[in-house]
Design an enzyme around this catalytic site. Structure first.
Site: not given
Lengths: 325, 325
Positions: B8, B11-12, B90, B110, B128, B157, B160, B185
């Site tokens: 939460a 940034q996203i 990473r 989860q 994620g 994607d 884009r 992805h």
């Protein structure tokens, strides 16, 4: 609609631009062109390009295109609507006066640029702090434009005040109406609930007066600092949201019987010094704002309104030599 | 509608939460409750509280309220819709296998939590990274839920790819239809335009094939890295926007004759290994997705689809010991 923003690579715009491009300012049927401005420094321009790439990558149906600028005259050309978001933040050890002057340089240049190239009906919202005085500087440097085209944002303060009352009275924010923010978007602002309603009741009848005077006013005035303390960053998404609210209501009009707070050039209403950019309760209709008139002002409110006016006069004095005569 | 999100304070979500709360997921007439999850570390919880304060300060008419959690079982309780956004990034020097395993621990927990407390009709979108394999892990650990409830995001994607074609053909993004993202992805994904249209034309007739094969495919595959290079930060606002697109279409349905790309549990469609979370062209109707069937697959496409499938098999093998039997 051509929408110009300054400080394009900053945090507020990282929220604002995507909400505008997705149709939240002018609705799902109006295509917008975004005209972005950043300072002419490689890192800033590159970051702005990155934001533009992400705007592309959203494939928004309502985004007509964008253009990137470092020259405000080009950025504002034929703009219908301008968000002046970019401002110099206070650096460590910087005096308040120096901050005002540093921003005065930016906003006088932008005022000149607006006069030179924007649409004569351009609607300008200053978000960058100190917002009221930055707005004053831009407006005074754009003498060929109607002073009514220039506004400063206190809608975030209004939304914050609404939320405090909603929580205090256990109501939804949408049930709180006609809260007023008077004066400066700063810690001297006066959140006034004397004319507000909570659902079907008068706020005065359901809000505890001691809580209002001793807690709520201070909480709203210092909410920005509380956000920084908690998030580690200043309010960005909520500032962007308030900017959308402000501009949308200005364009589309307010709901009958409801008003919103906007920093506008005073003509002396409510005994405030003429020429200051002071936040008043306003109604909007067909793209024009009008200050709500005839409200009774109690002695406590009068004193608070005067305090925040005094701060604005002081700010104006600090940058007076930079204002055109 | 109860919407749960993980990560939460990231940034996203700083983009996603405000767009959901402002009504962009379920429309202006549906109130949402936001249920936020962060890891149980003081700084993360404090940052989440700061985000919640800003959500309050927007005074959104469509936000019913929120709750803050560090326990996924409580966060997901009765959730209609879940965005699994938080993931371990990473770290420097980290092997890909170690990254997969670190995330496997998060997403298995989860998945278990979703099975325990979410609505049986819950719609889960994994954002994620590595999204497909994280989704697989969550799904396999939620055996009591329908595998169709779990999806991974390749909509970014798709958006884009649409943008690249729009720019190449000088059309608006809204005129580009039925581009497909096949597979993972990741940089092996296959953006397929063999069935796409550009305004009234077939994409094959207006898109230069050499440009498509030698430039566009690579550009879409590596767009994430290009954004990081330009902005200095990974895609957040555009990822949030794609997440809204994905979930909104899943709930509301796709437009007749148009499809969208979603990572879903394969039943062997198009000769892909059954059980993998693989991105397919899908239509949605009344909250259910269906893989578009009967598309002709040319040898080039078959090879590309196989490449990205191979990577997903490898990822699954890397975390196989962590999957329930």
């Amino acid at each position: 609609m051509k929408v110009a923003v300054t400080g394009a690579a900053g945090q507020i715009n990282y929220s604002l631009l995507f909400r505008i491009a997705s149709g939240q300012l002018f609705g799902p049927d109006v295509k917008v062109h975004l005209s972005l401005l950043e300072i002419n420094i490689e890192a800033a321009v590159k970051a702005m390009e990155g934001v533009a790439m992400e705007l592309e990558d959203c494939a928004f149906a309502t985004l007509d295109g964008y253009s990137l600028h470092t020259d405000p005259v080009k950025c504002f050309a034929d703009a219908d609507c301008v968000f002046l978001v970019g401002a110099k933040p206070r650096a460590k050890g910087m005096e308040r006066k120096d901050l005002l002057k540093a921003n005065a340089a930016i906003f006088s240049a932008q005022g000149n640029a607006l006069a030179e190239s924007a649409s004569p009906d351009v609607k300008v919202l200053v978000v960058g702090n100190p917002a009221n005085t930055n707005c004053l500087i831009a407006q005074r440097n754009a003498a060929s434009l109607n002073p009514a085209n220039f506004t400063a944002m206190t809608r975030l303060d209004q939304n914050r005040a609404i939320t405090q009352i909603a929580q205090h009275t256990n109501k939804h924010a949408s049930e709180i109406r006609n809260v007023i923010i008077w004066g400066n978007h700063s810690a001297t602002q006066f959140p006034d609930i004397a004319h507000a309603s909570v659902a079907d009741a008068l706020a005065a009848d359901v809000v505890d007066d001691a809580w209002y005077r001793n807690e709520m006013i201070g909480k709203v005035q210092k909410r920005g600092a509380a956000i920084i303390e908690s998030r580690g960053f200043s309010s960005a998404a909520s500032a962007a949201s308030a900017a959308i609210d402000h501009m949308r209501d200005w364009f589309n009009g307010t709901i009958d019987g409801q008003w919103v707070s906007m920093g506008v050039v005073s003509s002396g209403e409510y005994e405030i010094t003429s020429g200051l950019v002071y936040s008043y309760p306003c109604t909007c209709n067909k793209g024009e704002w009008n200050i709500v008139s005839g409200l009774d002002i109690a002695p406590f409110a009068r004193e608070m309104m005067k305090n925040t006016e005094d701060e604005l006069i002081e700010e104006r004095n600090d940058i007076a030599t930079l204002l055109p005569i």
